[in-house]
Every structure is written in structure tokens, then in C-alpha cells.
Design an enzyme around this catalytic site. Structure first.
Site, PDB file in Angstrom:
ATOM      1  N   ILE A  63     -21.182 -72.772  53.585  1.00  0.00           N
ATOM      2  CA  ILE A  63     -20.955 -73.824  54.569  1.00  0.00           C
ATOM      3  C   ILE A  63     -21.510 -73.368  55.913  1.00  0.00           C
ATOM      4  CG2 ILE A  63     -18.928 -74.649  53.323  1.00  0.00           C
ATOM      5  CD1 ILE A  63     -17.251 -73.729  55.686  1.00  0.00           C
ATOM      6  N   CYS A  64     -22.117 -74.289  56.616  1.00  0.00           N
ATOM      7  CA  CYS A  64     -22.723 -73.994  57.908  1.00  0.00           C
ATOM      8  C   CYS A  64     -21.635 -73.563  58.882  1.00  0.00           C
ATOM      9  CB  CYS A  64     -23.453 -75.223  58.430  1.00  0.00           C
ATOM     10  SG  CYS A  64     -24.145 -74.987  60.074  1.00  0.00           S
ATOM     11  N   VAL A  65     -21.746 -72.357  59.392  1.00  0.00           N
ATOM     12  CA  VAL A  65     -20.712 -71.801  60.262  1.00  0.00           C
ATOM     13  C   VAL A  65     -20.560 -72.614  61.542  1.00  0.00           C
ATOM     14  CG1 VAL A  65     -22.243 -70.070  61.326  1.00  0.00           C
ATOM     15  CG2 VAL A  65     -19.778 -69.684  61.272  1.00  0.00           C
TER      16      VAL A  65
END
Length: 128
Positions: A77-79
Site C-alpha cells: 500500500i502506498c505509504v
């Protein structure tokens, strides 16, 4: 064929994540390799362990987790998108002074580099 999936829709409220999950299952059933799923924008809500659907509803968050455990599919998941939306792991919760984390087991906070790597190493990248 080697695939990667990008999910930009939340676990509930739109069809994107559900369709992506069904596509992932179909890929594996047909013998293709699914190397990773990258959750971006609203898609990061798929990693929120506090999601609690009704008992008669499909639990998409835990289904993604099972996909990871059973087939070794990386769930990135995109931080940046996750932090903006309040989805944090233990490390980020500590760094930000938050009382707890809510990242579902099996998901990993990642940068856009994980998506770039998937697009370079896979035959197909499919976005939902």
C-alpha cells in the site's frame, strides 16, 4: 503470464476492489502468476484492519490477507496515501505518536517504487 494489480478503490462503496479481488482469484485459478497488488489512493482502505463488515457480508480486507498467506502475493500500500487516510503500521504509529496501528497483517507500507518495480517485472499491470 506474470501480472500485477493496482487497486484505487476502497474495500466498500465502489466495485473496484471487489472486481480486483475476483480478477486476482481468476488469474491464480488459470495458472498465471500474480506477483503483487498495489493499493493506491482510496485503495489503501483495503488494508484497514478496523474494517468490520456485517456478518452476512463478504470480508474483503481479510480475503486480501488470505490471498497473501495462501499464494504469497505481495500486498503493497502506498505509504503517502495511507498516512493521509489514517492507515498506519506500528512503526509509523510510533513515529507519529499515535496510540495504535491499524494496518492489517499481510499488507506492507511501500513507496511508489514498488509499483514501478512491478510494472517493469510483470507482463501485465491491470488497474481497478
Amino acid at each position: 503470464m506474470r501480472f500485477a494489480i493496482v487497486v484505487t478503490g476502497p474495500a466498500y462503496g465502489t466495485q473496484q476492489a471487489s472486481s480486483a479481488f475476483q480478477f486476482a482469484q481468476a488469474l491464480i485459478a488459470e495458472g498465471h502468476e500474480l506477483s503483487s497488488v498495489f493499493f493506491y489512493r482510496e485503495g489503501v482502505y483495503n488494508a484497514n484492519q478496523l474494517t468490520s463488515p456485517a456478518s452476512d457480508e463478504f470480508d474483503l480486507v481479510r480475503s486480501w490477507q488470505q490471498l497473501n498467506m495462501q499464494h504469497g502475493v505481495a500486498l503493497n500500500i502506498c505509504v503517502a496515501a495511507a498516512l493521509r487516510r489514517g492507515v498506519v503500521d506500528e512503526t509509523e504509529a510510533g513515529r507519529l505518536g499515535l496510540a495504535s496501528s491499524n494496518l492489517q497483517t499481510g499488507f506492507t507500507l511501500s513507496g511508489l517504487g514498488a509499483l514501478a518495480e512491478a510494472s517493469l517485472t510483470c507482463d501485465r499491470v491491470v488497474q481497478f
